[in-house]
Design an enzyme around this catalytic site. Structure first.
Site, PDB file in Angstrom:
ATOM      1  N   ASP A  16      15.041   0.405  -6.095  1.00  0.00           N
ATOM      2  CA  ASP A  16      14.467  -0.763  -6.278  1.00  0.00           C
ATOM      3  C   ASP A  16      14.777  -1.453  -7.488  1.00  0.00           C
ATOM      4  OD1 ASP A  16      13.170   0.500  -3.848  1.00  0.00           O
ATOM      5  OD2 ASP A  16      11.218   0.730  -4.626  1.00  0.00           O
TER       6      ASP A  16
ATOM      7  N   ASP B 260      12.934  -2.129  -1.718  1.00  0.00           N
ATOM      8  CA  ASP B 260      11.768  -2.307  -1.049  1.00  0.00           C
ATOM      9  C   ASP B 260      11.413  -3.596  -0.157  1.00  0.00           C
ATOM     10  OD1 ASP B 260       9.160  -0.729  -1.571  1.00  0.00           O
ATOM     11  OD2 ASP B 260       8.197  -2.496  -2.709  1.00  0.00           O
TER      12      ASP B 260
ATOM     13  N   HIS C 202       8.889  -5.169   2.302  1.00  0.00           N
ATOM     14  CA  HIS C 202       7.752  -5.448   2.987  1.00  0.00           C
ATOM     15  C   HIS C 202       7.747  -6.854   3.910  1.00  0.00           C
ATOM     16  CE1 HIS C 202       6.094  -2.170   0.717  1.00  0.00           C
ATOM     17  NE2 HIS C 202       6.293  -3.016  -0.666  1.00  0.00           N
TER      18      HIS C 202
ATOM     19  N   LYS D 267      12.812   0.445   2.711  1.00  0.00           N
ATOM     20  CA  LYS D 267      11.564   1.012   3.068  1.00  0.00           C
ATOM     21  C   LYS D 267      10.186   0.314   2.871  1.00  0.00           C
ATOM     22  CE  LYS D 267      11.435   2.429  -1.921  1.00  0.00           C
ATOM     23  NZ  LYS D 267      10.330   1.481  -2.298  1.00  0.00           N
TER      24      LYS D 267
ATOM     25  N   CYS E 139       8.126   4.680  -7.329  1.00  0.00           N
ATOM     26  CA  CYS E 139       9.289   4.952  -6.330  1.00  0.00           C
ATOM     27  C   CYS E 139      10.021   5.693  -6.851  1.00  0.00           C
ATOM     28  CB  CYS E 139       9.684   3.661  -5.862  1.00  0.00           C
ATOM     29  SG  CYS E 139       8.393   2.560  -4.944  1.00  0.00           S
TER      30      CYS E 139
END
Ligand code: VGL
Ligand code: ZN
Length: 202
Positions: A10, A48, A50, A108, A153
């Site tokens: 990340d 990351d 989203h 993810k 993470c």
């Protein structure tokens, strides 16, 4: 080493200074992370990723504050400022990150209702990303972790990697922590207890 892969967690704009969920010290580790990338033959990046309106965003819940905690169907979930929204500049890798060598990028956190700190298993602890299967199919037995954030993470990924049977090291000097409610200390001790080598250097 042919059986060793570096996993860079990340290293995205939103986790660096000036970003939506900035981790203090993120910029400072970039040269160390790039040096680790230079020294490894096999490099995997995590990102990351989203959707807008993700359940882990405080803004998705009326009256909820960032960094508070909420009971989700799968357990307690910390609520975060909106960050790493798919397709936005904040979700991109830091421009100075040496990404060219990366053989695999695993995203993810893309299920709206489930957060994912670990790059292997989402926060419901059941939904799998498939990364362990990929790494095993490649023949890797040892994983070295660096990146952001140490106590979220990086730690969750490293502990899941141990559980999946990998030999695991975390290069702590090439990480930075959010340190929410003593989370750095807690996750350092959880990692130590899981048998993770925390003494590796960049
Ligand atoms: C992370 C909180 C929320 C991390 C990602 O990369 O450590 N932390 N999403
Ligand atoms: Zn996130």
């Amino acid at each position: 080493m042919p059986n060793e892969a570096l996993v860079v967690v990340d290293m995205q704009n939103d986790f660096c200074e000036g970003g939506a969920l900035a981790v203090a010290g993120a910029h400072a580790i970039l040269p160390l992370v790039n040096r680790l990338i230079g020294r490894h033959d096999h490099v995997v990046l995590t990102q990351d990723w989203h959707p807008a309106g993700h359940a882990s965003f405080a803004s998705s819940w009326e009256g909820a504050e960032p960094f508070s905690s909420m009971r989700f169907p799968y357990g307690e979930q910390t609520l975060w400022p909106d960050h790493c929204v798919q397709g936005t500049p904040g979700a991109e890798f830091h421009p100075n990150l040496e990404v060219t060598k990366a053989q695999m990028i695993v995203r993810k956190g893309y299920h709206t209702g489930i957060d994912s700190y670990s790059a292997f298993r989402e926060n419901d602890r059941m939904t799998r990303t498939g990364l362990d299967g990929y790494l095993k199919a490649r023949g890797f037995t040892k994983l070295v972790f660096c990146g952001l954030a140490l106590d979220y993470c990086v730690a969750w990924s490293a502990i899941d990697a141990r559980q999946a049977g990998f030999d695991v090291a975390v290069v702590v000097e090439a990480t930075a922590a959010i340190d929410l409610d003593d989370s750095r200390k807690r996750m350092m001790s959880d990692m130590r207890r899981a048998g993770i080598n925390l003494n590796a250097t960049a």
